[in-house]
Design an enzyme around this catalytic site. Structure first.
Site, PDB file in Angstrom:
ATOM      1  N   ARG A 114       0.894  -1.153   0.000  1.00 42.81           N
ATOM      2  CA  ARG A 114       0.000   0.000   0.000  1.00 42.81           C
ATOM      3  C   ARG A 114       0.933   1.204   0.000  1.00 42.81           C
ATOM      4  NH1 ARG A 114      -3.703  -3.715   2.606  1.00 42.81           N
ATOM      5  NH2 ARG A 114      -5.254  -3.966   0.981  1.00 42.81           N
ATOM      6  N   ASP A 143     -12.088 -11.312  -1.773  1.00 44.60           N
ATOM      7  CA  ASP A 143     -13.473 -11.094  -1.337  1.00 44.60           C
ATOM      8  C   ASP A 143     -14.527 -11.307  -2.431  1.00 44.60           C
ATOM      9  OD1 ASP A 143     -12.524 -10.449   1.112  1.00 44.60           O
ATOM     10  OD2 ASP A 143     -12.641  -8.286   0.831  1.00 44.60           O
ATOM     11  N   MET A 155     -13.110 -13.736   6.283  1.00 46.60           N
ATOM     12  CA  MET A 155     -12.865 -12.376   5.805  1.00 46.60           C
ATOM     13  C   MET A 155     -14.043 -11.857   4.982  1.00 46.60           C
ATOM     14  SD  MET A 155      -8.840 -12.250   4.871  1.00 46.60           S
ATOM     15  CE  MET A 155      -7.632 -12.013   6.179  1.00 46.60           C
ATOM     16  N   ARG A 160     -17.217 -22.761  20.686  1.00 45.49           N
ATOM     17  CA  ARG A 160     -15.842 -22.370  20.337  1.00 45.49           C
ATOM     18  C   ARG A 160     -15.859 -21.392  19.168  1.00 45.49           C
ATOM     19  NH1 ARG A 160     -12.509 -26.203  23.128  1.00 45.49           N
ATOM     20  NH2 ARG A 160     -13.877 -26.507  24.912  1.00 45.49           N
ATOM     21  N   HIS A 202      -5.543 -14.866   8.174  1.00 44.98           N
ATOM     22  CA  HIS A 202      -4.739 -14.862   6.958  1.00 44.98           C
ATOM     23  C   HIS A 202      -4.535 -16.211   6.309  1.00 44.98           C
ATOM     24  CE1 HIS A 202      -4.182 -10.746   8.076  1.00 44.98           C
ATOM     25  NE2 HIS A 202      -3.754 -10.542   6.847  1.00 44.98           N
ATOM     26  N   ARG A 215     -21.662 -47.465 -14.825  1.00 48.19           N
ATOM     27  CA  ARG A 215     -21.955 -47.012 -16.191  1.00 48.19           C
ATOM     28  C   ARG A 215     -22.968 -47.904 -16.907  1.00 48.19           C
ATOM     29  NH1 ARG A 215     -17.956 -43.098 -17.308  1.00 48.19           N
ATOM     30  NH2 ARG A 215     -15.978 -43.518 -16.295  1.00 48.19           N
ATOM     31  N   MET A 257      -7.730 -38.256 -17.486  1.00 50.09           N
ATOM     32  CA  MET A 257      -8.993 -38.831 -17.947  1.00 50.09           C
ATOM     33  C   MET A 257      -9.750 -37.838 -18.839  1.00 50.09           C
ATOM     34  SD  MET A 257     -10.439 -40.814 -14.622  1.00 50.09           S
ATOM     35  CE  MET A 257      -9.896 -42.476 -14.233  1.00 50.09           C
ATOM     36  N   GLN A 291     -10.957 -39.104  -9.895  1.00 50.95           N
ATOM     37  CA  GLN A 291     -12.396 -39.206  -9.584  1.00 50.95           C
ATOM     38  C   GLN A 291     -12.676 -39.107  -8.098  1.00 50.95           C
ATOM     39  OE1 GLN A 291     -13.455 -42.969 -11.360  1.00 50.95           O
ATOM     40  NE2 GLN A 291     -14.101 -42.019 -13.268  1.00 50.95           N
TER      41      GLN A 291
HETATM   42  P1  ADP Z   1      -7.044  -2.548  -2.901  1.00 52.60           P
HETATM   43  O1  ADP Z   1      -6.449  -2.243  -4.230  1.00 52.60           O
HETATM   44  O2  ADP Z   1      -6.832  -3.958  -2.515  1.00 52.60           O
HETATM   45  O3  ADP Z   1      -8.458  -2.043  -2.799  1.00 52.60           O
HETATM   46  P2  ADP Z   1      -6.107  -0.245  -1.360  1.00 52.60           P
HETATM   47  O4  ADP Z   1      -7.443   0.402  -1.332  1.00 52.60           O
HETATM   48  O5  ADP Z   1      -5.309  -0.238  -0.104  1.00 52.60           O
HETATM   49  O6  ADP Z   1      -6.178  -1.768  -1.802  1.00 52.60           O
HETATM   50  O7  ADP Z   1      -5.266   0.454  -2.515  1.00 52.60           O
HETATM   51  C1  ADP Z   1      -3.946   0.050  -2.793  1.00 52.60           C
HETATM   52  C2  ADP Z   1      -3.120   1.250  -3.196  1.00 52.60           C
HETATM   53  O8  ADP Z   1      -3.692   1.871  -4.344  1.00 52.60           O
HETATM   54  C3  ADP Z   1      -3.066   2.359  -2.164  1.00 52.60           C
HETATM   55  O9  ADP Z   1      -2.100   2.120  -1.172  1.00 52.60           O
HETATM   56  C4  ADP Z   1      -2.716   3.549  -3.016  1.00 52.60           C
HETATM   57  O10 ADP Z   1      -1.356   3.570  -3.333  1.00 52.60           O
HETATM   58  C5  ADP Z   1      -3.483   3.285  -4.295  1.00 52.60           C
HETATM   59  N1  ADP Z   1      -4.776   3.982  -4.233  1.00 52.60           N
HETATM   60  C6  ADP Z   1      -5.936   3.560  -3.704  1.00 52.60           C
HETATM   61  N2  ADP Z   1      -6.906   4.462  -3.829  1.00 52.60           N
HETATM   62  C7  ADP Z   1      -6.347   5.521  -4.447  1.00 52.60           C
HETATM   63  C8  ADP Z   1      -6.817   6.818  -4.878  1.00 52.60           C
HETATM   64  N3  ADP Z   1      -8.086   7.194  -4.664  1.00 52.60           N
HETATM   65  N4  ADP Z   1      -5.938   7.629  -5.484  1.00 52.60           N
HETATM   66  C9  ADP Z   1      -4.681   7.245  -5.714  1.00 52.60           C
HETATM   67  N5  ADP Z   1      -4.192   6.069  -5.331  1.00 52.60           N
HETATM   68  C10 ADP Z   1      -4.988   5.220  -4.713  1.00 52.60           C
END
Ligand code: ADP
Length: 736
Positions: A73, A151, A193, A278, A284, A459, A561, A652
């Site tokens: 990020r 997701d 998640m 539980r 992750h 079969r 197969m 199978q």
């Molecule tokens: P995902 O792509 O999985 O949704 P993020 O929302 O964290 O993950 O976005 C990943 C990266 O994309 C961010 O860290 C940033 O660098 C860039 N990014 C996301 N949104 C914007 C935006 N509105 N403008 C510019 N860069 C963006």
């Protein structure tokens, strides 16, 4: 032409296969590919972070989870200054095409960058940071976006890269939890998640046969949902069930928009059921592990299509999303998809849950409905005025994972609506002998996740002399409708009964066939139940076989197969990076083998270490797997050795994959609806059900002869044959 490929945002399994496909397709099209490492951070940093890629630099990465080129990020890219820097670094390498694999955040960022591109370049040129000519040579930035996100939360594609694998991890975990829960008669809450999207929770619950699910799109619509949940779980126990499982999406909320935490659900259950409950938070684990066969192929197809779109010039200067809809690769304006995606989130925030569910699409809503029926399903008397039918369910054909899941759904949904369900054992043999048994709610307990076919399958087709006995049994047992879950033999047998209605009035009952065969060789459906599991079995086995060759120069000829259908061969070839697949639709000649041998020799002379050829079992009766292996071995001399591997019945077996379970449940539910609607009619319809372009469709049984190649035992139309050029391109210079 040059392009940059980048993975960004959260990692997802399958990203490597996408990078591999992008790099190799680019090279095949004469485009120079560059990897931009660590997402936008690498683009802003430049230098070593942007590297030219070769054919070999993406070898041996497809089976790895995560992304080998790194993801991150990046705050700087959110600023104009950061993007100015990024533009400069791209121009240094002459890159003005980007393939970005990431979530909606990454793709939104990419589009902003594209919009600013001309002025950023002008500014850079004015400041003397790039030469004026460079700005003119690259007037526009082209973006092809692929959604990488476990997701499955993005509009514009049926599936996002990584979602299927995450579902595999969830299903494996819940299966494991269910067995310990059953031993102790325990209740488990499992958190999965999905902050804004309940896909993983819903599909995980459906495929694992959970009792209750909580998702953001559809909060429980009762004030006392807690009480209702406890009631359903208690009823399940009273009916004989030993384990109870509740799945909670991390973003689950109630009707007021307040979070429902998994901890809270645990507490409610503990108090309501008066037993220890539980909690497992999967975390992750869901992002980990080797990508599923589906994710490898999805990524490969999308990566390939992204480069083709760029190479064609058709998307020059645009931002498009490359997605998959109903087995077809599609292009859509990127920002329209992002906006639709945000609309769902907005609807959830506005507590307009009806809209949220609708915006997620038909499949999602359909799956939710089936899950709810399952969760509630208990034997019920028929509704007032509704006739009580006796519905028989049976298999025919080779075993396919997911057969049990389909029977379980059919039995429970049928019983829930007040009908009687009869299981016929051992296919048409059992139908002729009267090997029938009444099914109750608990007789299919645990069948959601078991491989094989508990009712038995083979079969054997109904012979002329069997028809009389079959007719008598149908009459004696007062069968009102017949569900046949199986492969070629099921369809052919069903058609035989159907076409003898004028002789045996007993056959004038509705018959519905549900496609369940690993071969995927049936008309009326793009996919059959069991094929996905078989593909995963093959991919896993080939992975191990490849590993065994670490120290030698070796080529494997792997036989899979499929009978006279090349689906498994082609799709497993794509998913394992085979350099050659032999399909029964194409056959193989001596000249082909000579060409393949020459390619192998050239490859190994150029430093190749491993060769992989995948051969369908029925490609050619004379050029057998053993023959081909011997030919290549002898002619390869000291350069490489050759081993054959006939995968056999492991294909199978095994527990059904999440996809096979989900589709089995969806199709079986619709089959029961069909039988109930047709039973008791004077002239009932008979059909086969299937999935076409992502939608459930019914094809009249009378169309069977028209849709098949009889001698070859396969459909006349096979959509997946169109994928052959992709496999060829990616294998062109050899090397998995
Ligand atoms: P995902 O792509 O999985 O949704 P993020 O929302 O964290 O993950 O976005 C990943 C990266 O994309 C961010 O860290 C940033 O660098 C860039 N990014 C996301 N949104 C914007 C935006 N509105 N403008 C510019 N860069 C963006």
């Amino acid at each position: 032409m040059r392009l940059g490929v980048m993975t960004s945002g959260g990692d997802a399994q399958g990203m490597n296969a996408a990078v591999r496909a992008v790099v190799r397709t680019a090279l095949a099209r004469g485009i120079r590919p560059y990897a931009i490492r660590e997402g936008y951070s690498g683009m802003v940093a430049g230098g070593e972070m942007i590297r030219a890629m070769t054919w070999e630099s993406v070898g041996g990465i497809m089976h790895q989870g995560g992304t080998v080129i790194g993801t991150a990020r990046c705050q700087e890219f959110r600023t104009r200054e950061g993007r100015r820097q990024a533009a400069k670094n791209l121009i240094v390498h002459g890159i003005d095409n980007l393939v970005i694999i990431g979530g909606d955040g990454s793709l939104t960022g990419a589009n902003i960058f594209r919009q600013e591109w001309p002025e950023l370049l002008e500014e850079l040129a004015r400041g003397g940071e790039i030469e004026a000519g460079a700005a003119q040579r690259h007037p526009a930035l082209t973006i092809a976006g692929l959604v990488g996100s476990i997701d499955n939360d993005m509009h514009g594609t049926d599936m996002t890269i990584g979602a299927d694998t995450a579902l595999h991890r969830i299903t494996e975990a819940v299966d494991a939890i269910a067995s310990t829960a059953a031993s102790h008669q325990r209740t488990f809450v499992v958190e999965v998640m999905g902050r804004n999207c309940g896909y993983l929770a819903l599909m995980g619950a459906l495929s694992a046969g959970a009792d209750w699910v909580l998702i953001p799109e559809n909060p429980p619509n009762l004030d006392n949902w807690e009480e209702r949940m406890c009631q359903v779980l208690r009823a399940g126990r009273q009916a004989g069930r030993r384990d109870s499982i509740v799945i909670v999406a991390e973003g689950a909320i109630d009707r007021q928009g307040r979070p429902i935490t998994s901890q809270y659900v645990r507490q409610v259950l503990e108090e309501g059921l008066e037993e220890e409950v539980r909690l497992t938070i999967l975390g992750h684990v869901q992002r980990g592990g080797t990508p599923s066969a589906f994710d490898r192929n999805l990524s490969t197809l999308l990566g390939h299509a992204a480069v083709e779109a760029i190479a064609s010039g058709e998307i020059h200067g645009e931002a498009v999303l490359i997605g998959l809809r109903g087995n077809r690769v599609t292009r859509a304006p990127l920002m329209a998809c992002v906006e639709r995606t945000h609309a769902v989130n907005q609807a959830i925030q506005n507590r307009d849950f009806e809209a949220a569910l609708r915006l997620r699409g038909d499949n999602f809503a359909d799956s939710f409905r089936i899950f709810r029926t399952h969760a509630r399903a208990l034997p019920h008397p028929p509704a007032a005025g509704q006739q009580r039918f006796r519905l028989a369910v049976m298999h025919s054909g080779g075993p396919a994972a997911g057969m049990n899941t389909a029977v379980r759904t059919a039995v429970r949904i049928g019983l829930d609506q007040g009908h009687e369900l009869i299981g016929v054992r051992n296919g048409f043999i059992g139908l002729a002998r009267g090997d029938f048994r009444e099914m109750d709610w608990m007789s299919v307990n645990g069948w959601a996740h078991t491989g094989g076919a508990e009712l038995g399958t083979n079969r054997t087709l109904p012979a002329e002399s069997d028809l009389y006995h079959i007719a008598r049994n149908i009459e004696e047992h007062r069968i009102d409708g017949l569900l046949l879950i199986g492969g070629w033999a099921a369809y052919q047998g069903a058609y035989r009964l159907y076409s003898q209605r004028h002789i045996f009035p007993a056959f004038n009952l509705p018959i519905i066939c549900l496609p369940a065969t690993i071969d995927n060789d049936l008309p009326g459906s793009d996919l059959s139940i069991g094929a996905d599991t078989a593909l995963n079995n093959i991919v896993q086995a080939v992975g191990k076989i490849k590993q065994s060759a670490v120290a030698s120069q070796r080529c494997f000829v792997v036989e899979v197969m499929g009978r006279d259908c090349g689906y498994l061969a082609l799709m497993s070839g794509l998913a394992t990076g085979a350099e050659r697949v032999y399909l029964p639709e194409e056959g193989v000649t001596l000249d082909d083998l000579r060409d393949d041998l020459n390619n192998l020799i050239a490859g190994f002379q150029n430093g190749k270490r491993l060769g992989l050829m995948i051969r369908n079992e029925n490609v050619n009766p004379f050029y057998t797997t053993a023959f081909m292996a011997a030919l290549f071995e002898e002619e390869g001399r000291d350069l490489f050795d050759v081993r054959q591997a006939i995968l056999g019945h492991l294909q199978q077996g095994g527990d059904p994959s999440p996809f096979d379970r989900i589709q089995a449940a969806r199709l079986a539910a619709r089959c029961v609806d069909f039988l109930i609607a047709e039973a008791g009619k004077d002239e009932p319809d008979s059909a086969f059900i299937g999935i076409q372009g992502g939608k459930i469709v019914f094809t009249p049984l009378e169309d069977w002869p028209r849709l098949i190649e009889k001698e070859k035992q396969r459909p006349k139309q096979q959509w997946w044959l169109d994928l052959r050029p992709v496999a060829k391109t990616l294998a062109a210079a050899g090397g998995p």
